[in-house]
Write a protein that holds these residues in place. Structure first.
Motif, mmCIF file in Angstrom:
data_model
loop_
_atom_site.group_PDB
_atom_site.id
_atom_site.type_symbol
_atom_site.label_atom_id
_atom_site.label_comp_id
_atom_site.label_asym_id
_atom_site.label_seq_id
_atom_site.Cartn_x
_atom_site.Cartn_y
_atom_site.Cartn_z
ATOM 1 N N ASP A 144 0.818 -1.202 0.000
ATOM 2 C CA ASP A 144 0.000 0.000 0.000
ATOM 3 C C ASP A 144 0.861 1.265 0.000
ATOM 4 O O ASP A 144 0.338 2.381 -0.124
ATOM 5 N N ASP A 145 2.173 1.101 0.149
ATOM 6 C CA ASP A 145 3.106 2.229 0.174
ATOM 7 C C ASP A 145 3.843 2.305 -1.168
ATOM 8 O O ASP A 145 4.452 1.328 -1.610
ATOM 9 N N ILE A 146 3.780 3.478 -1.825
ATOM 10 C CA ILE A 146 4.364 3.606 -3.156
ATOM 11 C C ILE A 146 5.875 3.414 -3.146
ATOM 12 O O ILE A 146 6.468 2.987 -4.142
ATOM 13 N N ARG A 147 6.528 3.675 -2.007
ATOM 14 C CA ARG A 147 7.973 3.450 -1.953
ATOM 15 C C ARG A 147 8.303 1.965 -2.120
ATOM 16 O O ARG A 147 9.267 1.605 -2.797
ATOM 17 N N VAL A 148 7.468 1.118 -1.531
ATOM 18 C CA VAL A 148 7.684 -0.324 -1.675
ATOM 19 C C VAL A 148 7.407 -0.763 -3.107
ATOM 20 O O VAL A 148 8.160 -1.564 -3.685
ATOM 21 N N ARG A 149 6.351 -0.239 -3.693
ATOM 22 C CA ARG A 149 6.019 -0.614 -5.071
ATOM 23 C C ARG A 149 7.135 -0.182 -6.030
ATOM 24 O O ARG A 149 7.484 -0.901 -6.968
ATOM 25 N N ARG A 150 7.689 0.983 -5.806
ATOM 26 C CA ARG A 150 8.800 1.439 -6.648
ATOM 27 C C ARG A 150 10.043 0.575 -6.430
ATOM 28 O O ARG A 150 10.777 0.271 -7.380
ATOM 29 N N ALA A 151 10.268 0.174 -5.189
ATOM 30 C CA ALA A 151 11.406 -0.702 -4.905
ATOM 31 C C ALA A 151 11.249 -2.034 -5.636
ATOM 32 O O ALA A 151 12.224 -2.580 -6.186
ATOM 33 N N VAL A 152 10.030 -2.555 -5.643
ATOM 34 C CA VAL A 152 9.746 -3.803 -6.365
ATOM 35 C C VAL A 152 10.123 -3.663 -7.838
ATOM 36 O O VAL A 152 10.765 -4.537 -8.427
ATOM 37 N N ALA A 153 9.748 -2.531 -8.448
ATOM 38 C CA ALA A 153 10.019 -2.315 -9.875
ATOM 39 C C ALA A 153 11.507 -2.088 -10.132
ATOM 40 O O ALA A 153 12.072 -2.644 -11.084
ATOM 41 N N HIS A 154 12.150 -1.278 -9.302
ATOM 42 C CA HIS A 154 13.572 -0.979 -9.502
ATOM 43 C C HIS A 154 14.450 -2.229 -9.373
ATOM 44 O O HIS A 154 15.518 -2.311 -9.983
ATOM 45 N N ALA A 155 14.010 -3.196 -8.586
ATOM 46 C CA ALA A 155 14.827 -4.395 -8.343
ATOM 47 C C ALA A 155 14.729 -5.427 -9.459
ATOM 48 O O ALA A 155 15.490 -6.401 -9.474
#
Length: 522
Positions: free
Chosen positions: A296-307
């Motif tokens: 639910d946190d966009i920082r986590v979602r972005r981390a998922v994509a960047h990795a």
């Protein structure tokens, strides 16, 4: 009396000149070419599919394989042509009001369902009544909720009224809302049409032996005169990819749909086979539930994509065939400007920094379709995420259950591929408009909400000009990536088809579905 044949001509034949001989040769070659071009009638084509679906009722089908299995039997009001455009099919012509709220459909005359029921305006109305009934739980209910009503104006004319303007109606009516089932059949046996389909298509249902074969035979009364050319089509659903590919190589099947990337890379260099690459309207990726922590946190979602190192995944698992996705719009939607610059690039350090900034353990469960290829993919992703501090548990499901869980929002993250449809509205509106975020079931799987996205989706739906619509949906794709990032995209969808050389008349359509009316054996 003896009959005497006159063997002499009153006009003695002159020796042919060089020009005359050349003309005769050219004519002979032309006639031979014409004869060769005529499709050969008869014979059977066997097709290998990725699964043996549970059902073929259009209001309950959702997976690509379910749709493919029903294609020879069922037909829709509109269809998709090789250029990716929705064109009239069972509909002969249509008009739309200036505000795009009223659509009048003129049906082709003289068409009958396989059981003899006339295909007419009353049949269309009966189908729309059935499809829109909440008790039947059509996966297209969210789309039909935008319909105001429908009625027969005369035996061959239907009028559909909408609650709001919608330029995508032809594409919508090429999908579940527009697929026609015999009213006689579904009224007599509402559940039976899901396993004994009765449509208007070029082939009639014969039998379905579970985990073995689904057989259809030539419809002698098909409305496209002279078609189909084949006597039968036999589908064989095989969940195990090695079994399916071995069956193709051994001659048990003539066509294989959705084979593995390794198989495709091998077949491309083998001159005994034809490999077809539909452009594809959809994409695949990691769908995330925005209502469940930590996603639910966009920082986590972005981390998922960047990795996610998509280039490495394509080289090692995709054999260099896949192309990266950046939005819900696949390669077949060439009018869309993909937001390449706005999508998170592979960056381990950036992903680690975002996880650290989040400040709490990042753990979630990833659901996936239980096939070897997908298993290898999720294991690779699990390892990539682990390197940036994201711990992921893997949970396998069959494809049907996976879709059900997502529609009812019973998931945290899921590897999912949507084959897409021919209009950007149908790839986006029910998936991302906030009005569907809290509806269960719905295609807004992650509960996505954005006022800016809503405004663009509504603007795109009510705009008729193709260039203006392309600009709107291109901007929408940028908003998805910049504001919320509901999905971590992997690759564009292309449902590759491999066929033996004797299979002719296979027309490639961007949606990847194989049509059989023109197919024949050489």
């Amino acid at each position: 009396m003896t009959s005497i044949r006159n063997t002499t001509s009153p006009h003695p034949r002159r020796p042919r000149t060089g020009a005359a001989r050349l003309a005769a040769t050219v004519l002979g070659l032309a006639l031979a070419a014409t004869a060769a071009a005529q499709p050969k009638t008869g014979g059977t084509i066997s097709v290998g599919l990725a699964q043996d679906p549970a059902i073929v009722d259009p209001i309950r089908t959702g997976t690509f394989t379910e749709r493919q299995l029903s294609t020879p039997v069922y037909e829709s009001l509109f269809d998709i042509d090789p250029k990716g455009q929705a064109v009239p099919f069972l509909v002969e012509s249509y008009t739309a009001s200036d505000d795009l709220k009223t659509w009048r459909l003129k049906l082709r005359p003289g068409i009958k369902f396989h059981d003899g029921t006339p295909f007419d305006a009353a049949a269309v109305v009966a189908n729309l009544d059935r499809t829109s009934n909440p008790a039947n739980r059509c996966r297209c209910l969210t789309t039909l909720s935008l319909f105001q009503g429908w009625k027969a104006l005369d035996p061959l004319t239907v009028e559909i009224s909408l609650k709001a303007s919608n330029a995508a109606m032809p594409t919508i009516l090429a999908d579940a809302p527009g697929i026609m089932v015999s009213p006689t059949a579904f009224k007599a046996d509402p559940q039976g049409v899901g396993i004994k389909p009765v449509g208007t298509g070029p082939f009639k249902f014969v039998e379905w032996v579970r985990n073995s074969r689904f057989v259809v035979e030539r419809n002698p009364d098909y409305w496209q005169k002279g078609k189909p050319y084949l006597d039968r089509v036999v589908f064989r659903g095989m969940q195990n990819t090695e079994t399916r590919e071995a069956a193709f190589k051994s001659g048990q099947t003539d066509i294989i749909i959705q084979p593995t990337m390794h198989f495709i890379s091998t077949m491309k260099s083998d001159k005994r086979y034809d490999v077809y690459f539909p452009a594809g309207f959809g994409t695949e990726g990691v769908y995330m539930n925005l209502k469940k922590p930590p996603l639910d946190d966009i920082r986590v979602r972005r981390a998922v994509a960047h990795a996610m190192d998509r280039d490495l995944l394509n080289r090692t698992l995709g054999f260099g065939i896949s192309t990266p996705a950046y939005s819900p719009f696949g390669k077949g939607m060439s009018m869309i400007t993909q937001p390449v610059a706005d999508y998170p690039k592979f960056d381990v350090a950036k992903a680690q920094a975002l996880v650290k900034e989040y400040g709490k353990p990042v753990e979630f469960t990833l659901s996936y379709n239980n096939t070897p290829a997908t298993r290898h993919l999720v294991q690779s992703l699990q390892e990539m995420w682990g390197k940036v501090g994201i711990k992921v548990q893997l949970e396998a499901f069959d494809q049907n259950r996976l879709v059900q869980n997502m529609s009812s929002k019973q998931f945290e993250a899921s590897i999912y591929r949507f084959t897409g449809r021919a209009d950007p509205h149908t790839n986006a509106f029910t998936f991302f408009h906030s009005s569907f975020a809290d509806i269960n079931p719905s295609q807004n799987y992650g509960g996505y909400v954005s006022k800016r996205a809503d405004a663009l989706l509504e603007q795109g739906m009510t705009t008729a000009d193709p260039a203006k619509r392309a600009a709107i949906y291109s901007e929408f794709a940028k908003v998805l990536n910049n504001e919320v990032l509901p999905y971590a995209y992997l690759f564009n969808v292309s449902d590759t088809i491999v066929a033996k050389k004797h299979v002719k008349g296979l027309t490639v359509v961007p949606d990847g579905l194989v049509r059989f009316a023109d197919m024949h054996r050489q």
